[in-house]
Design a protein around this motif. Structure first.
Motif, PDB file in Angstrom:
ATOM      1  N   MET A   1      28.613  34.835  41.600  1.00  7.08           N
ATOM      2  CA  MET A   1      28.015  34.050  40.526  1.00  7.08           C
ATOM      3  C   MET A   1      29.108  33.235  39.843  1.00  7.08           C
ATOM      4  N   ARG A   2      28.702  32.172  39.151  1.00  8.97           N
ATOM      5  CA  ARG A   2      29.632  31.342  38.392  1.00  8.97           C
ATOM      6  C   ARG A   2      29.753  31.902  36.976  1.00  8.97           C
ATOM      7  N   ALA A   3      30.979  31.895  36.459  1.00  2.05           N
ATOM      8  CA  ALA A   3      31.218  32.421  35.122  1.00  2.05           C
ATOM      9  C   ALA A   3      32.436  31.745  34.525  1.00  2.05           C
ATOM     10  N   LEU A   4      32.463  31.641  33.204  1.00  3.54           N
ATOM     11  CA  LEU A   4      33.645  31.163  32.501  1.00  3.54           C
ATOM     12  C   LEU A   4      34.546  32.371  32.247  1.00  3.54           C
ATOM     13  N   THR A   5      35.804  32.300  32.661  1.00  4.92           N
ATOM     14  CA  THR A   5      36.700  33.437  32.526  1.00  4.92           C
ATOM     15  C   THR A   5      38.003  33.047  31.835  1.00  4.92           C
ATOM     16  N   VAL A   6      38.680  34.082  31.305  1.00  3.55           N
ATOM     17  CA  VAL A   6      40.024  33.930  30.741  1.00  3.55           C
ATOM     18  C   VAL A   6      40.913  35.016  31.330  1.00  3.55           C
ATOM     19  N   SER A   7      42.159  34.650  31.647  1.00  4.63           N
ATOM     20  CA  SER A   7      43.097  35.604  32.235  1.00  4.63           C
ATOM     21  C   SER A   7      44.435  35.639  31.520  1.00  4.63           C
ATOM     22  N   ASP A   8      44.804  34.549  30.858  1.00  5.56           N
ATOM     23  CA  ASP A   8      46.118  34.417  30.239  1.00  5.56           C
ATOM     24  C   ASP A   8      45.958  34.393  28.719  1.00  5.56           C
ATOM     25  N   ARG A   9      46.408  35.459  28.075  1.00  6.95           N
ATOM     26  CA  ARG A   9      46.226  35.587  26.625  1.00  6.95           C
ATOM     27  C   ARG A   9      46.998  34.532  25.851  1.00  6.95           C
ATOM     28  N   ASP A  10      48.117  34.095  26.397  1.00  9.98           N
ATOM     29  CA  ASP A  10      48.960  33.127  25.695  1.00  9.98           C
ATOM     30  C   ASP A  10      48.495  31.684  25.881  1.00  9.98           C
ATOM     31  N   ALA A  11      47.576  31.466  26.805  1.00 11.33           N
ATOM     32  CA  ALA A  11      47.155  30.100  27.120  1.00 11.33           C
ATOM     33  C   ALA A  11      46.092  29.571  26.175  1.00 11.33           C
ATOM     34  N   LEU A  18      36.149  27.917  34.943  1.00 18.11           N
ATOM     35  CA  LEU A  18      34.901  28.277  35.608  1.00 18.11           C
ATOM     36  C   LEU A  18      35.239  28.819  36.987  1.00 18.11           C
ATOM     37  N   THR A  19      34.875  30.068  37.247  1.00 20.71           N
ATOM     38  CA  THR A  19      35.262  30.728  38.493  1.00 20.71           C
ATOM     39  C   THR A  19      34.077  31.456  39.099  1.00 20.71           C
ATOM     40  N   ASP A  20      34.310  32.015  40.289  1.00 17.94           N
ATOM     41  CA  ASP A  20      33.312  32.855  40.961  1.00 17.94           C
ATOM     42  C   ASP A  20      33.661  34.313  40.743  1.00 17.94           C
ATOM     43  N   LEU A  21      32.670  35.103  40.319  1.00 20.54           N
ATOM     44  CA  LEU A  21      32.846  36.534  40.124  1.00 20.54           C
ATOM     45  C   LEU A  21      31.754  37.286  40.876  1.00 20.54           C
ATOM     46  N   PRO A  22      32.001  38.555  41.203  1.00 19.46           N
ATOM     47  CA  PRO A  22      30.943  39.356  41.824  1.00 19.46           C
ATOM     48  C   PRO A  22      29.749  39.498  40.891  1.00 19.46           C
ATOM     49  N   HIS A  23      28.577  39.647  41.474  1.00 22.58           N
ATOM     50  CA  HIS A  23      27.365  39.879  40.698  1.00 22.58           C
ATOM     51  C   HIS A  23      27.529  41.187  39.928  1.00 22.58           C
ATOM     52  N   PRO A  24      27.166  41.239  38.638  1.00 20.16           N
ATOM     53  CA  PRO A  24      27.365  42.471  37.862  1.00 20.16           C
ATOM     54  C   PRO A  24      26.476  43.609  38.339  1.00 20.16           C
ATOM     55  N   HIS A  25      26.972  44.815  38.152  1.00 20.14           N
ATOM     56  CA  HIS A  25      26.250  46.030  38.530  1.00 20.14           C
ATOM     57  C   HIS A  25      25.641  46.651  37.287  1.00 20.14           C
ATOM     58  N   ALA A  26      24.420  47.130  37.390  1.00 21.27           N
ATOM     59  CA  ALA A  26      23.746  47.785  36.274  1.00 21.27           C
ATOM     60  C   ALA A  26      24.100  49.258  36.265  1.00 21.27           C
ATOM     61  N   ALA A  27      24.903  49.671  35.298  1.00 24.03           N
ATOM     62  CA  ALA A  27      25.241  51.076  35.144  1.00 24.03           C
ATOM     63  C   ALA A  27      24.063  51.818  34.511  1.00 24.03           C
ATOM     64  N   GLU A  28      24.246  53.111  34.277  1.00 21.50           N
ATOM     65  CA  GLU A  28      23.188  53.908  33.673  1.00 21.50           C
ATOM     66  C   GLU A  28      22.785  53.319  32.320  1.00 21.50           C
ATOM     67  N   GLY A  56      41.932  50.662  26.186  1.00 25.49           N
ATOM     68  CA  GLY A  56      43.150  49.883  26.056  1.00 25.49           C
ATOM     69  C   GLY A  56      43.686  49.315  27.350  1.00 25.49           C
ATOM     70  N   ARG A  57      42.903  49.391  28.428  1.00 28.02           N
ATOM     71  CA  ARG A  57      43.341  48.882  29.728  1.00 28.02           C
ATOM     72  C   ARG A  57      42.978  47.409  29.884  1.00 28.02           C
ATOM     73  N   ASP A  58      43.861  46.672  30.523  1.00 27.86           N
ATOM     74  CA  ASP A  58      43.616  45.248  30.786  1.00 27.86           C
ATOM     75  C   ASP A  58      42.332  45.077  31.581  1.00 27.86           C
ATOM     76  N   ARG A  59      41.495  44.147  31.168  1.00 33.28           N
ATOM     77  CA  ARG A  59      40.238  43.926  31.888  1.00 33.28           C
ATOM     78  C   ARG A  59      40.053  42.476  32.321  1.00 33.28           C
ATOM     79  N   THR A  60      41.143  41.729  32.364  1.00 32.90           N
ATOM     80  CA  THR A  60      41.054  40.340  32.797  1.00 32.90           C
ATOM     81  C   THR A  60      40.929  40.269  34.316  1.00 32.90           C
ATOM     82  N   PRO A  61      40.303  39.206  34.842  1.00 27.19           N
ATOM     83  CA  PRO A  61      39.692  38.100  34.105  1.00 27.19           C
ATOM     84  C   PRO A  61      38.413  38.557  33.401  1.00 27.19           C
TER      85      PRO A  61
END
Length: 306
Positions: A1-11, A18-28, A56-61
């Motif tokens: 799927m297409r999504a707007l993402t951020v990866s660089d905190r200083d930028a 705008l990038t391609d990401l995996p389709h999200p999974h529905a957790a419980e 507290g773990r990095d979750r980028t993008p």
């Protein structure tokens, strides 16, 4: 799927892409929503939860945006109360991928059914502003009929809804803002207006509740405007000053399905106006974080058509 993402905190906003990401999974207890419209807050790139998860773990993008209106396409294990194909709107978790994407996974309890006669762009502008206004005025401020509330930034996304809700509750409402906002704020029902650029703040007089969305000097000066026993409520920053005989409260908005249902019913009945400004496609979402001019009302990202 297409999504707007951020990866660089200083930028900053230059790091939005705008990038391609995996389709999200529905957790419980999740649902997956096909996003039709999404709302965002321009300050999100400064929020710690944009960059790290609750451990507290990095979750980028990571995907910004935390207001959604769309249609349920999938249910996680144990999910109840919603069905596939249902129109919904609501508020997503701060520490999970957000709504500036074609699909998003959301806890079902954070969503409310969306009536067929409410447009997705209007619904996407309601969760953060509407819930923040309600919780600030009534849950934290204890506003009741006959009392006076001073609403800073009364023409803004949160302030404009706060003015309307307070008026409906039978309170006397004083709004503040720029001179150009005067007519808008008075048309929303405010009984008086203070121009923060030209008038001294104490021209507002004292109030039982002061609701601040601005912070800084406005917040500091507002403590003196709170009547004995009253409350200074802010969403801008933790207050460093308190009323002499009152409370000071800083809070972050929380999801509330029942309140969302109430707010959208007010919209349907014409008792609440949600101010939507620009509506832009997902391809222009990065540019929407840095607008070249001030646009009245919320900027909403239209992701899919009905």
């Amino acid at each position: 799927m297409r999504a707007l993402t951020v990866s660089d905190r200083d930028a900053g906003t230059d790091g939005l892409a705008l990038t391609d990401l995996p389709h999200p999974h529905a957790a419980e207890n999740d649902v997956v929503v096909r996003v039709h419209a999404a709302g965002f807050t321009r300050g999100e790139l400064a929020w710690p939860a944009t960059w790290t998860d609750r451990a507290g773990r990095d979750r980028t993008p990571s995907v910004p945006g935390h207001e959604v209106s769309g249609v349920v396409t999938g249910l996680g294990y144990g999910t109840t109360g919603l069905t596939v194909g249902q129109r919904v709107f609501g508020l997503t978790d701060w520490a999970r991928d957000g709504t500036l994407a074609e699909y998003v996974a959301v806890e079902a309890r954070n969503l409310a059914p969306l009536p067929a006669d409410v447009d997705h762009t209007v619904a996407a502008a309601l969760p953060v502003s509407g819930l923040t206004a309600w919780q600030g005025l009534f849950d934290h401020g204890g506003l009741t009929v006959g009392r006076t509330v001073l609403v800073h930034g009364a023409a803004g996304a949160v302030g404009s809804i706060a003015v309307q809700l307070a008026c409906t509750a039978g309170a006397r409402v004083i709004g503040t803002g720029r001179a150009a906002d005067r007519d808008t704020v008075l048309a929303l029902g405010a009984h008086a207006f203070v121009d923060l650029q030209a008038d001294p703040l104490d021209a507002a007089g004292q109030a039982d509740v002061v609701f601040d969305v601005i912070g800084g000097e406005v917040l500091e000066q507002s403590a003196a405007l709170v009547r004995p026993g009253g409350t200074l409520v802010t969403i801008a920053e933790p207050p460093t000053v308190r009323p002499d005989d009152g409370r000071a409260v800083f809070f972050v908005v929380e999801p509330d399905r029942a309140r969302l249902a109430d707010l959208v019913q007010r919209v349907r009945e014409g008792r609440l106006e949600v101010r939507v400004g620009a509506v832009r496609p997902l391809a222009e979402a990065a540019a929407a974080f840095t607008p070249d001019r001030r646009v009245p009302g919320r900027t909403i990202i239209r992701v899919a058509q009905d």
